[in-house]
Design a protein around this motif. Sequence first.
Motif, PDB file in Angstrom:
ATOM      1  N   GLY A 136      37.196   4.742 -19.464  1.00 40.58           N
ATOM      2  CA  GLY A 136      37.619   5.271 -20.764  1.00 40.58           C
ATOM      3  C   GLY A 136      36.886   4.658 -21.947  1.00 40.58           C
ATOM      4  N   GLU A 137      36.308   3.493 -21.775  1.00 41.39           N
ATOM      5  CA  GLU A 137      35.559   2.867 -22.874  1.00 41.39           C
ATOM      6  C   GLU A 137      34.147   3.455 -22.971  1.00 41.39           C
ATOM      7  OE1 GLU A 137      38.157   0.953 -21.455  1.00 41.39           O
ATOM      8  OE2 GLU A 137      38.778   1.421 -23.489  1.00 41.39           O
ATOM      9  N   LEU A 138      33.697   4.108 -21.892  1.00 43.47           N
ATOM     10  CA  LEU A 138      32.299   4.514 -21.823  1.00 43.47           C
ATOM     11  C   LEU A 138      32.083   6.006 -22.033  1.00 43.47           C
ATOM     12  CD1 LEU A 138      32.767   1.952 -19.652  1.00 43.47           C
ATOM     13  CD2 LEU A 138      30.307   2.180 -19.543  1.00 43.47           C
ATOM     14  N   GLY A 142      45.471   6.537 -19.331  1.00 44.18           N
ATOM     15  CA  GLY A 142      44.825   5.599 -20.245  1.00 44.18           C
ATOM     16  C   GLY A 142      44.501   6.152 -21.623  1.00 44.18           C
ATOM     17  N   ASN A 143      43.701   5.370 -22.351  1.00 44.31           N
ATOM     18  CA  ASN A 143      43.364   5.618 -23.746  1.00 44.31           C
ATOM     19  C   ASN A 143      42.371   6.763 -23.913  1.00 44.31           C
ATOM     20  OD1 ASN A 143      41.736   3.133 -22.595  1.00 44.31           O
ATOM     21  ND2 ASN A 143      40.371   4.189 -23.993  1.00 44.31           N
ATOM     22  N   GLY A 144      42.187   7.143 -25.177  1.00 39.67           N
ATOM     23  CA  GLY A 144      41.201   8.159 -25.508  1.00 39.67           C
ATOM     24  C   GLY A 144      39.792   7.609 -25.449  1.00 39.67           C
ATOM     25  N   TRP A 155      43.803   3.330 -30.695  1.00 49.71           N
ATOM     26  CA  TRP A 155      43.710   1.859 -30.628  1.00 49.71           C
ATOM     27  C   TRP A 155      43.498   1.345 -29.205  1.00 49.71           C
ATOM     28  CZ3 TRP A 155      47.827   4.534 -32.948  1.00 49.71           C
ATOM     29  CH2 TRP A 155      47.845   4.544 -34.341  1.00 49.71           C
ATOM     30  N   ASP A 156      43.045   2.196 -28.297  1.00 48.87           N
ATOM     31  CA  ASP A 156      42.914   1.790 -26.891  1.00 48.87           C
ATOM     32  C   ASP A 156      44.283   1.447 -26.302  1.00 48.87           C
ATOM     33  OD1 ASP A 156      41.825   1.158 -24.433  1.00 48.87           O
ATOM     34  OD2 ASP A 156      41.062  -0.805 -25.030  1.00 48.87           O
ATOM     35  N   TYR A 157      45.315   2.167 -26.752  1.00 49.22           N
ATOM     36  CA  TYR A 157      46.665   1.900 -26.244  1.00 49.22           C
ATOM     37  C   TYR A 157      46.931   2.723 -24.981  1.00 49.22           C
ATOM     38  CZ  TYR A 157      47.944  -0.775 -30.445  1.00 49.22           C
ATOM     39  OH  TYR A 157      48.026  -1.715 -31.448  1.00 49.22           O
ATOM     40  N   THR A 158      46.514   2.182 -23.858  1.00 52.88           N
ATOM     41  CA  THR A 158      46.705   2.842 -22.570  1.00 52.88           C
ATOM     42  C   THR A 158      48.191   2.852 -22.188  1.00 52.88           C
ATOM     43  OG1 THR A 158      46.557   0.796 -21.348  1.00 52.88           O
ATOM     44  CG2 THR A 158      44.504   1.939 -21.744  1.00 52.88           C
ATOM     45  N   ALA A 159      48.555   3.822 -21.350  1.00 47.19           N
ATOM     46  CA  ALA A 159      49.868   3.781 -20.682  1.00 47.19           C
ATOM     47  C   ALA A 159      49.618   3.690 -19.173  1.00 47.19           C
ATOM     48  CB  ALA A 159      50.704   5.002 -21.041  1.00 47.19           C
TER      49      ALA A 159
HETATM   50 CA    CA Z   1      40.928   0.877 -22.293  1.00 49.11          CA
END
Ligand code: CA
Length: 707
Positions: free
Chosen positions: A201-203, A277-279, A322-326
């Motif tokens: 998800g970061e990439l 996860g995050n966006g 904010w990279d707020y994964t679930a």
């Molecule tokens: Ca993440």
Amino acid sequence: MRMLARRFLVVAVLATITVVAVRLSAETADPDMGARIINADAEPGNWLSHGRTYSEQRFSPLSQINAETVKDLKLGWHYDFETNRGMEATPLVIDGVLYTTGSWSRVYAFDAKSGDLLWEYDPQVPPEKAVHACCDVVNRGVAAWNGKIYVGSLDGRLIALDASTGTEVWSVATLDASEPYTITGAPRVVKGKVLIGNGGGELGVRGYVTAYDAETGAQAWRFYTVPGNPADGFESEALAKAAETWKGEWWAVGGGGTVWDSMAYDPELDLLYIGVGNGSPWNQAIRSPGGGDNLFLSSIVAVRPDTGDYVWHFQTTPGETWDYTATQHMILADMEIQGKTRKVIMQAPNNGCFYTLDRETGAFISGNNFVQVNWATGLDENGRPIENPEARYDKTGKPFFTFPSALGGHNWHPMAYSPDTNLVYIPAQEIPFLYAPVKEFKKKEGRWNNGADMALAAFPDAATTRKQLKSMTKGHLAAWDPVAQKEVWRAQYAAPSNGGVLATAGDLVFQGLANGQVRAYHSATGEQLWSFEAQTGVIAAPITYAVDGEQYLAVMAGWGGAAPLALPSALQDENAMPNVSRLLVFKVGGDDSLPPLDWEPIAWTEPPAQFAEAGTVAQGKQRYFEYCSVCHGDAAMSSGFLPDLRRSGTLSDPEFWQDIVLGGVLTDNGMVAFDAYMTAQDAEAVRAYIVDRAQLAYKDIQTGLAQ
Ligand code: CA
């Protein structure tokens, strides 16, 4: 009264289970693992699935090790692994054999009683794959089903091994190898299907979870968590609906929503729960300009395990930025709330709020922040966060100093739930982060694409700010009441990123710490009853099992993962401890001991003189935070398992520096060539920035300011 009723119920259930187990073993020599996992309380000596049961409570009914006997808990056996990267696995124990994984997705089987290594399996992950792993080359464990052991490899294979020999039975590619996906999570097996997600998800990837036939590896279904390009048609009705909550051309930048860790299953409701996860990118103004909830980012989604059909979702952070994964651990339990027994699912995701939901419908029951939160002022009656408008750096264009950080108020480190205390034990952490939008966004294939200015967010340029950040950055174990939504007790720690948790019927809660201790607390009071010096930081969760009537406690020790890679300046004291990757197994009256620690911190020598202008150093900082910091840390320092660049001999060898950074001569160590992204002048500027960092640190050492 409630407690009595529950105990009575347990007895009744156990009686039924015994009958079922006998019937199964009479019918077949190899009883179906699904029935065994569903009836796991009938064989508490085993740990059959990632969270022990499908409910993922991480509560063991074993009580030989208890609040009275724990004082005599000693090392029974240990095993030191060859690598020194992070250890995150939860072992399984099945009929006297302990299965676990280490870094680089390696699998190990031990005699659970003697500690003898029975077999090991190395999937030979290409070292250059490390650059796609946001958070270290870790693995969180295996799944087991009818004589096979399953592991997801960092490079995206799902591999089935013969449980008795470790030989490969089948292997399937779960990922498009051209995309920067990875696998670090443990598979689960439900109704004969192996479930595996992925990270990235970061990439800039699109998340999904896939089910494969446990016997053959044939793909059964795939559930995408975010919609793709509408022009290609949507895979399901649910995704067509989800697409209404997105704007712009999100598919071109990835979308995100990877399912990189948690799952749970309710056999009665026949619902599989996945944590999303995050966006991607984090920055919503880039990902979905104009806003929208962006389903199913940062959500718990319930699907049918046979088909992957969507049933319900609950979104913890609508319009995630904010990279707020679930993706954090989810626990299923039945508990009395306002006089009614409710079937709940509980999660403490990155965003810092604890949620208790109805797991049949996804309806919000209650929630509250369990750590300091300033991006929202509370939750409304549906559990939707009431946002602080200033926190939307993507909209305002202004930086915002946020609690919690991208590393979360709680990350992947498993929590535990005790039905005896009705408390959830959360390995919580307090880490702030300065979110700021990048001035210009252009997707870089295969590299970090989060749309946040990481260089601006970094604090390491002055000793005072470094100290301030460190003083705000802490961790604790919270005993949380999921009905009253409040903390009952807490064990406070100086550093974040502590280990996962185990609760037992012996009135105990076990946790390993970043500072190298493994501890036991009384589950009701938080009183510390026992500790052990592991000589290395611990991030994994302990398990407990029994062989021949004797109870054991096992934990994977070894420091690593996202926090130490990305945020060493705020973590444990630099070089306070080496990193040792080991498996520790304890029992009452054990007679093993660890060898004395033969280790000394590397001495500082005077760094080379600065050779560049201030402008070049600034440019080097920018490049460093674009390409290097996610592995080499916010302050170019080491947390014990990657080289400390400030003390690297290559700093005074510009030619060799270029060979490494652009030529890729250390690819076999995971340090790939960055020539597609950086010019020779960029690489030299990075060297100048690290020389600057080295000089600052050396000065701190001389003046006694250093950590
Ligand atoms: Ca993440």
